[in-house]
Structure formats: C-alpha cells, structure tokens
Design a protein around this motif. Structure first.
Motif, mmCIF file in Angstrom:
data_model
loop_
_atom_site.group_PDB
_atom_site.id
_atom_site.type_symbol
_atom_site.label_atom_id
_atom_site.label_comp_id
_atom_site.label_asym_id
_atom_site.label_seq_id
_atom_site.Cartn_x
_atom_site.Cartn_y
_atom_site.Cartn_z
ATOM 1 N N CYS A 1 33.656 45.481 40.932
ATOM 2 C CA CYS A 1 33.776 46.232 39.685
ATOM 3 C C CYS A 1 35.057 47.062 39.707
ATOM 4 C CB CYS A 1 32.570 47.140 39.487
ATOM 5 S SG CYS A 1 32.666 48.200 38.018
ATOM 6 N N THR A 2 35.849 46.942 38.658
ATOM 7 C CA THR A 2 37.128 47.646 38.593
ATOM 8 C C THR A 2 36.968 49.126 38.285
ATOM 9 O OG1 THR A 2 37.306 46.963 36.274
ATOM 10 C CG2 THR A 2 38.395 45.574 37.916
ATOM 11 N N VAL A 3 35.745 49.564 37.969
ATOM 12 C CA VAL A 3 35.494 50.969 37.641
ATOM 13 C C VAL A 3 34.888 51.718 38.834
ATOM 14 C CG1 VAL A 3 34.275 52.569 36.100
ATOM 15 C CG2 VAL A 3 35.219 50.418 35.198
ATOM 16 N N CYS A 4 33.774 51.181 39.372
ATOM 17 C CA CYS A 4 33.064 51.917 40.426
ATOM 18 C C CYS A 4 33.120 51.240 41.793
ATOM 19 C CB CYS A 4 31.603 52.120 40.029
ATOM 20 S SG CYS A 4 30.619 50.588 40.004
ATOM 21 N N GLY A 5 33.606 50.005 41.849
ATOM 22 C CA GLY A 5 33.711 49.324 43.132
ATOM 23 C C GLY A 5 32.475 48.563 43.553
ATOM 24 N N ARG A 6 31.491 48.429 42.673
ATOM 25 C CA ARG A 6 30.302 47.644 43.004
ATOM 26 C C ARG A 6 30.711 46.223 43.379
ATOM 27 N NH1 ARG A 6 24.772 46.685 41.827
ATOM 28 N NH2 ARG A 6 24.343 44.485 41.413
ATOM 29 N N HIS A 7 30.085 45.704 44.437
ATOM 30 C CA HIS A 7 30.359 44.344 44.882
ATOM 31 C C HIS A 7 29.312 43.395 44.304
ATOM 32 C CE1 HIS A 7 33.244 46.231 47.435
ATOM 33 N NE2 HIS A 7 33.443 45.175 48.206
ATOM 34 N N PHE A 8 29.726 42.596 43.323
ATOM 35 C CA PHE A 8 28.830 41.591 42.770
ATOM 36 C C PHE A 8 28.632 40.478 43.804
ATOM 37 C CE2 PHE A 8 30.007 43.875 39.087
ATOM 38 C CZ PHE A 8 29.119 43.578 38.063
ATOM 39 N N ARG A 9 27.543 39.749 43.645
ATOM 40 C CA ARG A 9 27.265 38.654 44.576
ATOM 41 C C ARG A 9 28.214 37.481 44.328
ATOM 42 N NH1 ARG A 9 20.642 38.879 43.903
ATOM 43 N NH2 ARG A 9 20.400 40.999 44.765
ATOM 44 N N LEU A 10 28.666 36.882 45.422
ATOM 45 C CA LEU A 10 29.549 35.726 45.357
ATOM 46 C C LEU A 10 28.811 34.463 45.785
ATOM 47 C CD1 LEU A 10 32.993 36.764 46.911
ATOM 48 C CD2 LEU A 10 32.435 36.447 44.503
ATOM 49 N N SER A 11 29.196 33.342 45.237
ATOM 50 C CA SER A 11 28.693 32.070 45.736
ATOM 51 C C SER A 11 29.327 31.802 47.091
ATOM 52 C CB SER A 11 29.033 30.945 44.763
ATOM 53 O OG SER A 11 30.430 30.692 44.778
ATOM 54 N N ALA A 12 28.715 30.920 47.858
ATOM 55 C CA ALA A 12 29.274 30.555 49.158
ATOM 56 C C ALA A 12 30.658 29.941 48.992
ATOM 57 C CB ALA A 12 28.332 29.579 49.863
ATOM 58 N N ALA A 13 30.831 29.124 47.937
ATOM 59 C CA ALA A 13 32.123 28.477 47.701
ATOM 60 C C ALA A 13 33.209 29.504 47.406
ATOM 61 C CB ALA A 13 31.999 27.491 46.544
ATOM 62 N N ASP A 14 32.896 30.495 46.572
ATOM 63 C CA ASP A 14 33.880 31.534 46.250
ATOM 64 C C ASP A 14 34.256 32.342 47.486
ATOM 65 O OD1 ASP A 14 34.134 30.975 43.526
ATOM 66 O OD2 ASP A 14 32.341 32.121 43.038
ATOM 67 N N ARG A 15 33.257 32.610 48.334
ATOM 68 C CA ARG A 15 33.545 33.411 49.528
ATOM 69 C C ARG A 15 34.412 32.632 50.524
ATOM 70 N NH1 ARG A 15 31.499 38.115 50.789
ATOM 71 N NH2 ARG A 15 29.708 37.881 49.388
ATOM 72 N N ILE A 16 34.139 31.363 50.672
ATOM 73 C CA ILE A 16 34.963 30.540 51.563
ATOM 74 C C ILE A 16 36.401 30.506 51.063
ATOM 75 C CG2 ILE A 16 35.367 28.163 52.311
ATOM 76 C CD1 ILE A 16 32.286 27.890 52.453
ATOM 77 N N GLU A 17 36.564 30.369 49.764
ATOM 78 C CA GLU A 17 37.904 30.351 49.182
ATOM 79 C C GLU A 17 38.627 31.673 49.423
ATOM 80 O OE1 GLU A 17 38.933 30.405 44.706
ATOM 81 O OE2 GLU A 17 38.943 28.293 45.258
ATOM 82 N N LEU A 18 37.871 32.768 49.426
ATOM 83 C CA LEU A 18 38.452 34.088 49.628
ATOM 84 C C LEU A 18 38.834 34.332 51.090
ATOM 85 C CD1 LEU A 18 39.047 36.971 48.486
ATOM 86 C CD2 LEU A 18 36.659 37.535 49.004
ATOM 87 N N ILE A 19 38.023 33.831 52.016
ATOM 88 C CA ILE A 19 38.189 34.164 53.431
ATOM 89 C C ILE A 19 39.080 33.179 54.177
ATOM 90 C CG2 ILE A 19 36.960 34.394 55.629
ATOM 91 C CD1 ILE A 19 36.596 36.773 53.767
ATOM 92 N N MET A 20 38.940 31.898 53.912
ATOM 93 C CA MET A 20 39.648 30.887 54.698
ATOM 94 C C MET A 20 41.046 30.614 54.140
ATOM 95 S SD MET A 20 37.229 30.529 56.794
ATOM 96 C CE MET A 20 37.836 29.233 57.877
#
Length: 290
Positions: free
Chosen positions: A61-80
């Motif tokens: 969240c760009t206002v409060c920083g809440r972390h929304f849930r990510l799909s496994a595919a999105d997280r892999i794309e972010l980390i690897m």
C-alpha cells in the motif's frame, strides 16, 4: 533429477484482493459505468489505490505500507534474477486418498484458475547471482493448505538443496494442514521437519520467510525451523486462530497478537523485512554464509 523448463508465470494476479472482477457489472442505479477491477481498497488505512500503482509497488500500500498477498509466481518474479528460475517437480498431482466428496473437482478448479498444479512452487535459480533453491507457497490455492503433494514437493526441494549444497529459502503462506487428506496431510509435518533436520546436520543454510498468513501445521513444522526466520510486516503468524485460543484459555489476548511485530518483540522471529528490501536482504545473508 530431471529439471523442467523455465518457469512461466501464470496469467493471473492475486493483487485483485478487495477489487471487483472485470466481468462484474455495476448496478444500473450506481451511476456512470466505470471499468471494474481498477481500484483496490486497503483494509488497514481505507485508502483507495489504483490497481496499477499497487502492482508497481509490488503489492505494498502506497499510503500505509500494508503488504497485500502475492501469488507464488509474482513473488518468484520479484525475488529471483530474471530468466534464472527453473521449476522442479511441477507435475506432481494430488490424489484423493480419503475419497473426500468433491475434492478432485475442487483441486481441478483451483488448477484451472491459477495456472499452477499445487499450493507451492519449487525450483532453483539466482538471487543477485547467488545460486539458491526456493519454495514459494501460494495462499490463493486452497488457502495454501499443506496436503501430501505440498509436503512432498517441499521435501524434495530440501533434498535437492542438500545434494547440490545450495542454500534453501522457503516462503510460507498457509492456512495449515489440508483437512480433505486427514492423516496424510498431518504426516507432512513430520516428513518436512525430518528433511530439514538432515539438511541442517549436513551444514545447509535454511532461511524461512513467513508471509501473510502462516498458520496451523505449517507453522508447527518447517516454517519455524529456519536457521534464520524472517517475516513480512504485518504478517499473521500462529498456530490456532485467536478466537479459538481466547475461548480455550478464557482470556483476552494482547493487541496485535500473532502479528509479525508481536512475534519479533517476543523472540520468535529474527527480523521483519519489507517486501521491497527482501531480495537484497536474502542476498546478503547468503553471501555471509558462503
């Protein structure tokens, strides 16, 4: 072990949480027709966020920083590192050992909607050039519940990391053991824990990253066995639900109980790492332990 082709990201986005589906139509009494699925309401601060802005911020969240849930595919794309991830054991299929009514149809429905075969994706690749084995659970696949295939895939990933002498990272996101598989599901707690113990005895580095939510049998097994245990801000982490605990002990629990910040304060986890800093943090840890 046969290695499958490069992992391909499923064509779906988990960040549509709290948003209308594109195929939903607004009521005629609601005024001008506005394309659905463009805006998402943050459950913490109430801000209405443009979906594309949320995607750009990796689900934060760009206002409060809440972390929304990510799909496994999105997280892999972010980390690897781009183009380095290779998926393993992607064709393991869930059976119905207890002949639970409607279970096979439910699994098929989740497979068709998500584009993945089970609630965890396992594989290997690079994080800023560091070779790593990774397992990422997906809470959108039957709430990330751990059945026999989830336990088997995680166990094989642990063993693969041991054979290749690579660090292991598991991102947890689960509602716990899968009730449709009964004792077969509960046995995965012992199996994954034994695999982690053997991996650690042989000098392997295991980093557990707890994301929202991590509960039940997953928390009671491999999620809390990491050499280092990290968590995302605000993640729900626990075994039983808060209401169940309060009804059992007949006491009011502290505010923020079972949140990552509460667990850090009481020594259950080692560090809370914001999502956009996670890749850098993991890379530094791996390099320090090489």
């Amino acid at each position: 072990m046969k290695i499958n082709k490069v992992f391909r990201k499923p064509k779906y986005i988990v960040l549509q949480q709290n948003a209308l589906r594109p195929d939903e139509k607004a009521s005629q009494n609601e005024g001008p027709a506005i394309p659905n699925g463009l805006w998402i309401k943050c459950q913490d601060c109430g801000a209405t966020i443009y979906n594309k802005d949320l995607l750009k911020s990796n689900g934060v969240c760009t206002v409060c920083g809440r972390h929304f849930r990510l799909s496994a595919a999105d997280r892999i794309e972010l980390i690897m590192d781009t183009g380095t991830f290779r998926e393993i054991n992607d064709r393991l299929s869930t059976l119905n050992p207890l002949d639970f009514p409607g279970y096979e149809e439910k699994i098929l429905s989740y497979q068709n909607d998500s584009g993945i075969h089970e609630a965890v994706i396992t594989g290997y690749g690079k994080i800023y050039g560091n070779n790593t084995v990774i397992a990422v659970m997906d809470s959108k696949f039957l709430m990330g519940s751990m059945g026999s295939v989830v336990g088997e895939k995680i166990t094989r990933a642990i063993e693969f990391a041991g054979v290749k002498k690579l660090p292991l990272i598991i991102f947890t996101a689960s509602g716990g053991a899968r009730m449709q598989e009964g004792i077969y599901s509960l046995m995965q707690m012992a199996k994954t824990s034994a695999a982690i113990a053997k991996f650690s005895q042989n000098g392997g580095l295991y980093i557990s990253v707890l994301t929202d939510p991590t509960t039940g049998g997953v928390t009671a097994s491999f999620a809390m066995l990491g050499d280092l245990i990290l968590a995302e801000p605000g993640a729900l982490i626990g075994f039983a639900g808060q209401r169940v605990i309060e009804q059992t002990i007949r006491q009011q629990l502290p505010e923020g109980f079972q949140k990552a910040e509460f667990l850090l304060e009481h020594g259950f986890i080692d560090k809370i790492v914001p999502r956009n800093s996670m890749k850098t943090t993991l890379s530094r840890i791996i390099r320090l332990h090489q």
